[in-house]
Design an enzyme around this catalytic site. Sequence first.
Site, short mmCIF file in Angstrom:
data_model
loop_
_atom_site.label_atom_id
_atom_site.label_comp_id
_atom_site.label_asym_id
_atom_site.label_seq_id
_atom_site.Cartn_x
_atom_site.Cartn_y
_atom_site.Cartn_z
N ASP A 24 0.86 -1.19 0.00
CA ASP A 24 0.00 0.00 0.00
C ASP A 24 0.90 1.25 0.00
O ASP A 24 1.74 1.41 0.88
CB ASP A 24 -0.89 -0.03 1.25
N ASP A 118 -3.38 2.20 -5.59
CA ASP A 118 -2.15 2.20 -4.78
C ASP A 118 -1.99 0.97 -3.90
O ASP A 118 -1.14 0.95 -3.03
CB ASP A 118 -2.09 3.49 -3.93
N GLU A 119 -2.78 -0.05 -4.15
CA GLU A 119 -2.84 -1.15 -3.20
C GLU A 119 -3.04 -2.48 -3.91
O GLU A 119 -3.87 -2.56 -4.82
CB GLU A 119 -4.08 -0.88 -2.35
P1 TTP Z 1 -5.29 5.06 0.92
O1 TTP Z 1 -4.27 4.00 0.65
O2 TTP Z 1 -6.44 4.72 1.78
O3 TTP Z 1 -4.58 6.32 1.60
P2 TTP Z 1 -3.19 6.97 1.32
O4 TTP Z 1 -2.35 6.17 0.37
O5 TTP Z 1 -3.39 8.39 0.91
O6 TTP Z 1 -2.52 6.99 2.76
P3 TTP Z 1 -1.92 5.76 3.60
O7 TTP Z 1 -0.47 6.08 3.77
O8 TTP Z 1 -2.67 5.79 4.89
O9 TTP Z 1 -2.14 4.52 2.80
O10 TTP Z 1 -5.86 5.61 -0.45
C1 TTP Z 1 -5.05 5.73 -1.60
C2 TTP Z 1 -5.45 6.96 -2.40
O11 TTP Z 1 -6.83 6.87 -2.77
C3 TTP Z 1 -5.31 8.24 -1.64
O12 TTP Z 1 -4.01 8.79 -1.76
C4 TTP Z 1 -6.36 9.11 -2.25
C5 TTP Z 1 -7.44 8.15 -2.72
N1 TTP Z 1 -8.60 8.19 -1.79
C6 TTP Z 1 -9.71 8.97 -2.11
O13 TTP Z 1 -9.75 9.58 -3.19
N2 TTP Z 1 -10.76 9.03 -1.23
C7 TTP Z 1 -10.76 8.36 -0.03
O14 TTP Z 1 -11.72 8.47 0.75
C8 TTP Z 1 -9.61 7.55 0.29
C9 TTP Z 1 -9.57 6.78 1.60
C10 TTP Z 1 -8.57 7.50 -0.61
MG MG Z 2 -2.17 4.09 0.59
#
Ligand code: TTP
Ligand code: MG
Length: 374
Positions: A24, A118-119
């Site tokens: 992730d 991203d995951e």
């Molecule tokens: P996430 O992996 O949930 O968050 P992140 O990568 O920003 O942070 P973390 O380090 O905690 O993993 O989500 C990935 C991307 O998806 C995030 O950068 C933006 C997008 N996203 C949205 O557009 N809306 C949302 O509600 C969420 C949770 C994420």
């Molecule tokens: Mg993330």
Amino acid sequence: MGTPELFFMLSYHINSSRKIVHIDMDAFYASVEQRDNPSLKGKAIAVGGGGNRGVTTTASYEARKFGVRSAMPGWKAKQLCPHIIFVPPRFEVYKEVSRQIRSIFQRYTDLIEPLSLDEAFLDVTANKKNIPFAMEVAQQIMDLIKEETSLTCSAGVSYCKFLAKVASDMNKPNGLTIITPQKAVSFLEKLEIEKFFGVGKVTADKMRRMGILHGADIKKLSKLELAMKFGKAGLHFYDIVRGIDNRPVNPNRTRKSLAVERTLEVDLEQLEDILPVLNDITDKFFKRLTKADNFGRTITLKLKRSDFQTITRSISKNYFIKEKEELNEIAVNLLRQHQDAFDKIRLIGLTATNLEKELNDSENLQLSFDWEEE
Ligand code: TTP
Ligand code: MG
């Protein structure tokens, strides 16, 4: 020990033969923006959220220290962190990074299940480089991602998907965490219920009201009690709290829903004001379904009220709804029939589920179990 007891023990034995990695990216959109614009490095930023009614997609770690989170209205982010900088999203760039990281995964395995840009889950039990330790595979992937994209990610390693995902979140950013089968049972007993796969906000609230706070509390309940309290999901909770999650990493996972939604410029109250917007959204929704060539049997209307409460209302047919007129009619009817449930509206959305393409999937049984709560 009698045969039934022996059978019971065998059937609830953890299958630890697999090696699953969950990757992730860290603060994904925000990190990409900071990478590409050095003046944003080290600063509190949010991607999206600008303008009067914008909502943030994510925030940099610098902004998170102030409590800024994903899906937070911009005004609230600004209130918590007055010096925050709002940056507009660049989805094409995020997609490109997503392709880059996927190509790195492919050097190790073809069993890749992306969950979002991203995951992803990777099954590295038999990896292309014959590396015996999944930790080593995960470390190499983290290093390559850093080298080739200048971004960091976090990785979780375990014997099943659920624990690999929980692990990747434990030492963010740039963290690598393993949960071994030996540690799984005691780890799960201490884990807060909201971290369990399938437990969303609604279920978590319900569990808390019942005094269920940690895995150990779920474990006290019999299968029957869990099924009575949580339906089909209860059976699933019975298993995962014991560390049993045999869901395969599914590279062919199909989309389960298609949706379009829009935050309105101003809150709307009157039906005659909402209808033209709904019409517009239905147009866009129809285009999306047509482009994907994937129609659904169920249509859900989602309305977010000005107090941020979300209302969803659905209708299901026994055929795939492919006509624009019919979609329009359904959307309007759902709105009219349920206008008592809302007051002022700030967001409208339409979602199609029970999709045509999903039915063609040989893994459909798995998918129907693999539900998620909103
Ligand atoms: P996430 O992996 O949930 O968050 P992140 O990568 O920003 O942070 P973390 O380090 O905690 O993993 O989500 C990935 C991307 O998806 C995030 O950068 C933006 C997008 N996203 C949205 O557009 N809306 C949302 O509600 C969420 C949770 C994420
Ligand atoms: Mg993330």
